[in-house]
Design a protein around this motif. Sequence first.
Motif, short mmCIF file in Angstrom:
data_model
loop_
_atom_site.label_atom_id
_atom_site.label_comp_id
_atom_site.label_asym_id
_atom_site.label_seq_id
_atom_site.Cartn_x
_atom_site.Cartn_y
_atom_site.Cartn_z
N ARG A 105 0.83 -1.21 0.00
CA ARG A 105 0.00 0.00 0.00
C ARG A 105 0.87 1.26 0.00
N GLU A 106 1.89 1.28 0.85
CA GLU A 106 2.77 2.45 0.92
C GLU A 106 3.53 2.64 -0.39
N LEU A 107 3.98 1.54 -1.00
CA LEU A 107 4.69 1.63 -2.27
C LEU A 107 3.79 2.23 -3.35
N LEU A 108 2.56 1.73 -3.44
CA LEU A 108 1.64 2.21 -4.46
C LEU A 108 1.34 3.70 -4.28
N LEU A 109 1.08 4.10 -3.04
CA LEU A 109 0.73 5.50 -2.79
C LEU A 109 1.91 6.42 -3.00
N ASP A 110 3.11 6.00 -2.59
CA ASP A 110 4.27 6.86 -2.74
C ASP A 110 4.75 6.96 -4.18
N GLU A 111 4.56 5.89 -4.95
CA GLU A 111 4.94 5.97 -6.36
C GLU A 111 3.87 6.71 -7.17
N SER A 112 2.63 6.68 -6.65
CA SER A 112 1.53 7.42 -7.26
C SER A 112 1.49 7.23 -8.77
N SER A 113 1.44 5.99 -9.18
CA SER A 113 1.52 5.67 -10.60
C SER A 113 0.41 4.71 -11.00
N GLU A 114 0.02 4.77 -12.26
CA GLU A 114 -0.96 3.81 -12.78
C GLU A 114 -0.26 2.64 -13.47
N ALA A 115 1.04 2.48 -13.21
CA ALA A 115 1.79 1.37 -13.81
C ALA A 115 1.26 0.05 -13.28
N SER A 116 1.48 -1.01 -14.05
CA SER A 116 1.04 -2.35 -13.65
C SER A 116 2.14 -3.03 -12.83
N TYR A 117 1.72 -3.86 -11.90
CA TYR A 117 2.63 -4.60 -11.04
C TYR A 117 2.25 -6.06 -11.09
N SER A 118 3.24 -6.93 -10.87
CA SER A 118 2.96 -8.36 -10.79
C SER A 118 3.24 -8.85 -9.37
N GLU A 119 2.58 -9.94 -9.01
CA GLU A 119 2.76 -10.50 -7.67
C GLU A 119 4.21 -10.88 -7.42
N ARG A 120 4.79 -11.61 -8.37
CA ARG A 120 6.15 -12.12 -8.19
C ARG A 120 7.18 -10.98 -8.14
N ALA A 121 7.00 -9.99 -9.00
CA ALA A 121 7.95 -8.86 -9.01
C ALA A 121 7.89 -8.09 -7.69
N LEU A 122 6.68 -7.90 -7.17
CA LEU A 122 6.54 -7.19 -5.90
C LEU A 122 7.11 -8.00 -4.75
N ALA A 123 6.87 -9.30 -4.76
CA ALA A 123 7.39 -10.16 -3.71
C ALA A 123 8.92 -10.08 -3.66
N ALA A 124 9.55 -10.10 -4.84
CA ALA A 124 11.00 -10.02 -4.90
C ALA A 124 11.49 -8.62 -4.49
#
Length: 237
Positions: free
Chosen positions: A35-54
């Motif tokens: 949640r903090e990452l998404l809000l601080d980056e403030s972007s509509e970019a797409s994220y994947s589960e595995r990439a975020l986990a890493a």
Amino acid sequence: MAADIVRLKSAREGAVASGGQSRLLLKDEAYTKIRELLLDESSEASYSERALAARLDLGLGPVRSAIERLRADGLIVVSPNSGFRMPEITSREILDFYELRMVIECHVAKSLAGCVSAGDALQVEKILTEQEASAASGDTTRYHHLDLEFHSALAELHGNTEMEHALRRLRDKMYRLARRMHHAHPERLVVNAAQHRAIFDAVRGGNAEEAYQRMKTHLDWGRRFTLDPDRRLGVDW
């Protein structure tokens, strides 16, 4: 023998409870970090589960649990085969967002006028002082957190729990819009901080109508600025 069996059973139950608590903490940690990452980056970019986990050094299970919780909160949208992202905030949503805040926060400011104790005033004063320092230094991230604290503090002092809950549900959107509003124009934080100061001066001074109007002007300024941050419509900020 019977006592040994009871102790063994108790130990197993304790281990199960400990494991369950550990899993819960991992899920909460994943939720908070993502949640903090998404809000601080403030972007509509797409994220994947595995990439975020890493990226965040988290297990895939807690990440998946956090994503489902974020989806239920409305903070993200999940697309098949393309991960998830924060949804775009439309103009209609911005108008609705500010309309609800107008109804609640103007009433809060007016109702609080002349009713704030010296101790409560000191707490709000600390927020305002730090806001002004953050605005002067251009620390937009800290300022945005303090912005939320200021508005939340007034709602808490008012004491209507339903109003507090309504504003709490808007916190993520408030943060996203504030970052978008000031990211390209950090110098406008000083104006925002001055408006907060004027609102609270009216509240502390017991001037109900002035407090109401200053909050209304502040929110209207935010609404127009959010919809037209680069003054394409020729609005004088």
